[in-house]
Design a protein around this motif. Structure first.
Motif, PDB file in Angstrom:
ATOM      1  N   THR A  90       0.840  -1.209   0.000  1.00 48.06           N
ATOM      2  CA  THR A  90       0.000   0.000   0.000  1.00 48.06           C
ATOM      3  C   THR A  90       0.870   1.252   0.000  1.00 48.06           C
ATOM      4  O   THR A  90       0.659   2.172  -0.799  1.00 48.06           O
ATOM      5  CB  THR A  90      -0.909   0.020   1.250  1.00 48.06           C
ATOM      6  OG1 THR A  90      -1.762  -1.122   1.220  1.00 48.06           O
ATOM      7  CG2 THR A  90      -1.765   1.282   1.294  1.00 48.06           C
TER       8      THR A  90
ATOM      9  N   PHE B  87       1.050   4.065  -2.848  1.00 49.90           N
ATOM     10  CA  PHE B  87       0.704   5.424  -2.400  1.00 49.90           C
ATOM     11  C   PHE B  87       1.834   6.387  -2.792  1.00 49.90           C
ATOM     12  O   PHE B  87       1.597   7.424  -3.428  1.00 49.90           O
ATOM     13  CB  PHE B  87       0.488   5.383  -0.876  1.00 49.90           C
ATOM     14  CG  PHE B  87      -0.033   6.645  -0.245  1.00 49.90           C
ATOM     15  CD1 PHE B  87      -0.583   7.674  -0.986  1.00 49.90           C
ATOM     16  CD2 PHE B  87       0.003   6.785   1.145  1.00 49.90           C
ATOM     17  CE1 PHE B  87      -1.081   8.828  -0.378  1.00 49.90           C
ATOM     18  CE2 PHE B  87      -0.490   7.922   1.761  1.00 49.90           C
ATOM     19  CZ  PHE B  87      -1.018   8.944   1.001  1.00 49.90           C
TER      20      PHE B  87
ATOM     21  N   VAL C  66      -6.046  14.541  -9.376  1.00 50.73           N
ATOM     22  CA  VAL C  66      -5.479  13.539  -8.467  1.00 50.73           C
ATOM     23  C   VAL C  66      -6.546  13.077  -7.477  1.00 50.73           C
ATOM     24  O   VAL C  66      -6.781  11.875  -7.286  1.00 50.73           O
ATOM     25  CB  VAL C  66      -4.262  14.104  -7.704  1.00 50.73           C
ATOM     26  CG1 VAL C  66      -3.654  13.035  -6.805  1.00 50.73           C
ATOM     27  CG2 VAL C  66      -3.218  14.641  -8.665  1.00 50.73           C
ATOM     28  N   MET C  67      -7.226  14.055  -6.867  1.00 49.92           N
ATOM     29  CA  MET C  67      -8.291  13.747  -5.905  1.00 49.92           C
ATOM     30  C   MET C  67      -9.388  12.919  -6.572  1.00 49.92           C
ATOM     31  O   MET C  67      -9.830  11.903  -6.039  1.00 49.92           O
ATOM     32  CB  MET C  67      -8.910  15.052  -5.393  1.00 49.92           C
ATOM     33  CG  MET C  67      -8.198  15.607  -4.199  1.00 49.92           C
ATOM     34  SD  MET C  67      -8.841  14.819  -2.726  1.00 49.92           S
ATOM     35  CE  MET C  67      -8.249  15.940  -1.497  1.00 49.92           C
TER      36      MET C  67
ATOM     37  N   GLY D 228      -9.226  11.118  -9.315  1.00 41.08           N
ATOM     38  CA  GLY D 228      -8.711   9.796  -9.690  1.00 41.08           C
ATOM     39  C   GLY D 228      -8.635   8.864  -8.503  1.00 41.08           C
ATOM     40  O   GLY D 228      -8.893   7.663  -8.614  1.00 41.08           O
ATOM     41  N   ALA D 229      -8.276   9.402  -7.341  1.00 43.01           N
ATOM     42  CA  ALA D 229      -8.136   8.564  -6.140  1.00 43.01           C
ATOM     43  C   ALA D 229      -9.494   8.184  -5.564  1.00 43.01           C
ATOM     44  O   ALA D 229      -9.670   7.095  -5.014  1.00 43.01           O
ATOM     45  CB  ALA D 229      -7.301   9.294  -5.091  1.00 43.01           C
ATOM     46  N   ILE D 230     -10.467   9.082  -5.695  1.00 44.87           N
ATOM     47  CA  ILE D 230     -11.779   8.845  -5.092  1.00 44.87           C
ATOM     48  C   ILE D 230     -12.546   7.741  -5.828  1.00 44.87           C
ATOM     49  O   ILE D 230     -13.292   6.982  -5.198  1.00 44.87           O
ATOM     50  CB  ILE D 230     -12.571  10.187  -5.030  1.00 44.87           C
ATOM     51  CG1 ILE D 230     -12.021  11.046  -3.870  1.00 44.87           C
ATOM     52  CG2 ILE D 230     -14.063   9.948  -4.840  1.00 44.87           C
ATOM     53  CD1 ILE D 230     -12.535  12.462  -3.847  1.00 44.87           C
ATOM     54  N   ILE D 231     -12.306   7.585  -7.135  1.00 43.73           N
ATOM     55  CA  ILE D 231     -13.057   6.566  -7.898  1.00 43.73           C
ATOM     56  C   ILE D 231     -12.815   5.139  -7.371  1.00 43.73           C
ATOM     57  O   ILE D 231     -13.763   4.473  -6.939  1.00 43.73           O
ATOM     58  CB  ILE D 231     -12.751   6.673  -9.418  1.00 43.73           C
ATOM     59  CG1 ILE D 231     -13.221   8.035  -9.953  1.00 43.73           C
ATOM     60  CG2 ILE D 231     -13.422   5.535 -10.190  1.00 43.73           C
ATOM     61  CD1 ILE D 231     -12.659   8.382 -11.327  1.00 43.73           C
ATOM     62  N   PRO D 232     -11.567   4.636  -7.348  1.00 45.59           N
ATOM     63  CA  PRO D 232     -11.379   3.265  -6.809  1.00 45.59           C
ATOM     64  C   PRO D 232     -11.782   3.167  -5.344  1.00 45.59           C
ATOM     65  O   PRO D 232     -12.326   2.133  -4.906  1.00 45.59           O
ATOM     66  CB  PRO D 232      -9.877   2.999  -6.969  1.00 45.59           C
ATOM     67  CG  PRO D 232      -9.274   4.187  -7.578  1.00 45.59           C
ATOM     68  CD  PRO D 232     -10.304   5.216  -7.844  1.00 45.59           C
ATOM     69  N   MET D 233     -11.546   4.258  -4.608  1.00 48.90           N
ATOM     70  CA  MET D 233     -11.848   4.249  -3.177  1.00 48.90           C
ATOM     71  C   MET D 233     -13.357   4.137  -2.927  1.00 48.90           C
ATOM     72  O   MET D 233     -13.787   3.424  -2.004  1.00 48.90           O
ATOM     73  CB  MET D 233     -11.312   5.568  -2.606  1.00 48.90           C
ATOM     74  CG  MET D 233     -10.829   5.538  -1.180  1.00 48.90           C
ATOM     75  SD  MET D 233      -9.708   4.235  -0.790  1.00 48.90           S
ATOM     76  CE  MET D 233     -10.467   3.657   0.715  1.00 48.90           C
ATOM     77  N   ALA D 234     -14.152   4.799  -3.754  1.00 50.47           N
ATOM     78  CA  ALA D 234     -15.612   4.734  -3.601  1.00 50.47           C
ATOM     79  C   ALA D 234     -16.090   3.307  -3.879  1.00 50.47           C
ATOM     80  O   ALA D 234     -16.975   2.786  -3.180  1.00 50.47           O
ATOM     81  CB  ALA D 234     -16.287   5.725  -4.550  1.00 50.47           C
TER      82      ALA D 234
ATOM     83  N   ALA E 106     -14.311   0.621  -3.443  1.00 53.52           N
ATOM     84  CA  ALA E 106     -13.879  -0.186  -2.291  1.00 53.52           C
ATOM     85  C   ALA E 106     -14.858  -0.055  -1.133  1.00 53.52           C
ATOM     86  O   ALA E 106     -15.196  -1.042  -0.474  1.00 53.52           O
ATOM     87  CB  ALA E 106     -12.473   0.243  -1.858  1.00 53.52           C
ATOM     88  N   TRP E 107     -15.339   1.173  -0.866  1.00 61.54           N
ATOM     89  CA  TRP E 107     -16.302   1.367   0.231  1.00 61.54           C
ATOM     90  C   TRP E 107     -17.583   0.595  -0.039  1.00 61.54           C
ATOM     91  O   TRP E 107     -18.182   0.022   0.871  1.00 61.54           O
ATOM     92  CB  TRP E 107     -16.610   2.850   0.441  1.00 61.54           C
ATOM     93  CG  TRP E 107     -15.560   3.594   1.211  1.00 61.54           C
ATOM     94  CD1 TRP E 107     -14.764   4.600   0.737  1.00 61.54           C
ATOM     95  CD2 TRP E 107     -15.177   3.409   2.581  1.00 61.54           C
ATOM     96  NE1 TRP E 107     -13.916   5.040   1.729  1.00 61.54           N
ATOM     97  CE2 TRP E 107     -14.149   4.335   2.860  1.00 61.54           C
ATOM     98  CE3 TRP E 107     -15.610   2.547   3.602  1.00 61.54           C
ATOM     99  CZ2 TRP E 107     -13.542   4.429   4.118  1.00 61.54           C
ATOM    100  CZ3 TRP E 107     -15.001   2.637   4.848  1.00 61.54           C
ATOM    101  CH2 TRP E 107     -13.988   3.568   5.093  1.00 61.54           C
TER     102      TRP E 107
ATOM    103  N   LEU F 173     -17.784  -2.138  -1.715  1.00 64.62           N
ATOM    104  CA  LEU F 173     -17.450  -3.559  -1.491  1.00 64.62           C
ATOM    105  C   LEU F 173     -17.405  -3.928  -0.007  1.00 64.62           C
ATOM    106  O   LEU F 173     -17.500  -5.104   0.348  1.00 64.62           O
ATOM    107  CB  LEU F 173     -16.094  -3.892  -2.145  1.00 64.62           C
ATOM    108  CG  LEU F 173     -16.051  -3.866  -3.668  1.00 64.62           C
ATOM    109  CD1 LEU F 173     -14.627  -4.116  -4.160  1.00 64.62           C
ATOM    110  CD2 LEU F 173     -16.998  -4.911  -4.270  1.00 64.62           C
ATOM    111  N   THR F 174     -17.234  -2.934   0.865  1.00 71.02           N
ATOM    112  CA  THR F 174     -17.153  -3.258   2.301  1.00 71.02           C
ATOM    113  C   THR F 174     -18.528  -3.622   2.870  1.00 71.02           C
ATOM    114  O   THR F 174     -18.615  -4.154   3.966  1.00 71.02           O
ATOM    115  CB  THR F 174     -16.614  -2.061   3.133  1.00 71.02           C
ATOM    116  OG1 THR F 174     -17.524  -0.961   3.012  1.00 71.02           O
ATOM    117  CG2 THR F 174     -15.226  -1.647   2.699  1.00 71.02           C
TER     118      THR F 174
ATOM    119  N   GLY G 258      -1.695  13.417 -13.350  1.00 70.53           N
ATOM    120  CA  GLY G 258      -2.431  13.627 -12.106  1.00 70.53           C
ATOM    121  C   GLY G 258      -3.511  12.578 -11.926  1.00 70.53           C
ATOM    122  O   GLY G 258      -3.631  11.953 -10.865  1.00 70.53           O
TER     123      GLY G 258
ATOM    124  N   GLY H  64      -3.422   9.626  -9.297  1.00 66.70           N
ATOM    125  CA  GLY H  64      -4.551   9.600  -8.373  1.00 66.70           C
ATOM    126  C   GLY H  64      -5.194   8.221  -8.321  1.00 66.70           C
ATOM    127  O   GLY H  64      -5.509   7.711  -7.234  1.00 66.70           O
TER     128      GLY H  64
ATOM    129  N   SER I  65     -14.806   9.821  -0.451  1.00 65.73           N
ATOM    130  CA  SER I  65     -15.246   8.689  -1.273  1.00 65.73           C
ATOM    131  C   SER I  65     -16.367   7.894  -0.615  1.00 65.73           C
ATOM    132  O   SER I  65     -17.056   7.128  -1.295  1.00 65.73           O
ATOM    133  CB  SER I  65     -14.059   7.779  -1.580  1.00 65.73           C
ATOM    134  OG  SER I  65     -13.494   7.302  -0.376  1.00 65.73           O
TER     135      SER I  65
END
Lengths: 142, 142
Positions: free
Chosen positions: A9, A13, A45-46, A48-54, A56-57, A59-60, B8, B12, B111
């Motif tokens: 990770t 990161f 950047v934000m 791009g990062a929020i898409i996979p993270m959303a 993942a949430w 999937l939880t 970016g 991200g 997210s």
């Protein structure tokens, strides 16, 4: 095993922060400089990062973590004084330097003496945080 | 300019994938300030090993890209020690008071539509923008 996952990770990161340009303080200051030569990179950047993270949430919802008993407790929704004042102080330091904690660590190997100096000051600030919290709570009580 | 937002977005996405792995495997939130802060003040003692592993990955991966693969690693951090130390202290105190930074509140909080994450992000971006604007137009420092 959890440490191996954490290492991977951290590696991803750090790679993401370097590739996206977030270890370059001119990009971060450029994003904050709304009346100047505004640089939108940080928004990408934000985003791009929020898409996979959303994803993942989502999937939880119907499972447990592979290597833990439960997902983080997210029941706290209080908009406390510490949250607001802490975020304002953090934003001021972020604007001054162009560094937040992730990029400060990701750039340690190539950031030179000033990067090390920033990191050391950040650690001292973190050690002072409990005192600042106590002072805030005292202010609230009186 | 155009190529920069592509980097970016790509960087991200990698950051978001990193956060997703930590969440789905270890059941933890990838927040840079919480991971280093927990090591500094001892509050993350039970997770010390994986926190250290994550930080090692976070420092080593960019080091490999910059020193091994010849990628440019420039922080362009301002060469003014008062700003560096002041900025570091504010980032350290602020992120611990608010219990999160750009990665924890920003990426991981927004997210999942966390109200605390969204409010924190609004405040640190507003404070950061105000600081940059004040420095540039009033102080003429950067």
């Amino acid at each position: 095993m959890r440490s191996i996952i954490a290492f991977i990770t951290g590696g991803l990161f750090g790679s993401g922060l370097l590739i996206s340009g977030m270890t370059d303080t001119t990009k971060v200051r450029g994003w904050l400089d709304i009346f100047g030569d505004w640089d939108p990179t940080l928004a990408f950047v934000m985003g791009g990062a929020i898409i996979p993270m959303a994803i993942a949430w989502i999937l939880t919802r119907e499972r447990k973590p592979v290597l833990a008993d439960s997902f983080p407790d997210t029941s706290d929704t209080r908009l406390s004084k510490e949250l607001i004042i802490g975020s304002i102080l953090f934003g001021m330091g972020w604007g001054l330097s162009g560094l937040c904690p992730g990029p400060a660590m990701a750039s340690l190997s190539f950031g030179g003496m000033t990067g090390l100096g920033f990191f050391a000051a950040m650690l001292v600030g973190m050690l002072l945080a409990p005192r600042a919290r106590a002072a805030l709570l005292r202010g609230q009580a009186s | 300019m155009q190529i920069e937002w592509v980097y970016g977005l790509f960087g991200g996405l990698i950051i978001g994938i990193a956060g997703s792995i930590l969440l789905l495997f270890n059941g933890r939130i990838m927040g840079a300030s919480g991971i280093i802060g927990g090591l500094v003040d001892g509050s993350g003692r039970t997770r010390a090993r994986e926190n250290i592993a994550l930080i090692l990955g976070l420092i080593l991966a960019p080091a490999v890209f910059v020193w091994g693969a010849g990628m440019t690693g420039e922080t362009h951090l301002i060469n003014n020690w008062a700003v560096i130390i002041g900025g570091g202290l504010l980032v350290g105190v602020g992120t611990r008071l608010a219990n999160g930074c750009t990665s924890g509140h920003g990426v991981c909080g927004i997210s999942r539509l966390s109200i605390r994450g969204i409010v924190a992000t609004v405040f640190y971006i507003a404070a950061g923008a105000a600081t940059v604007v004040a420095l540039r137009y009033v102080g003429g420092m950067i």
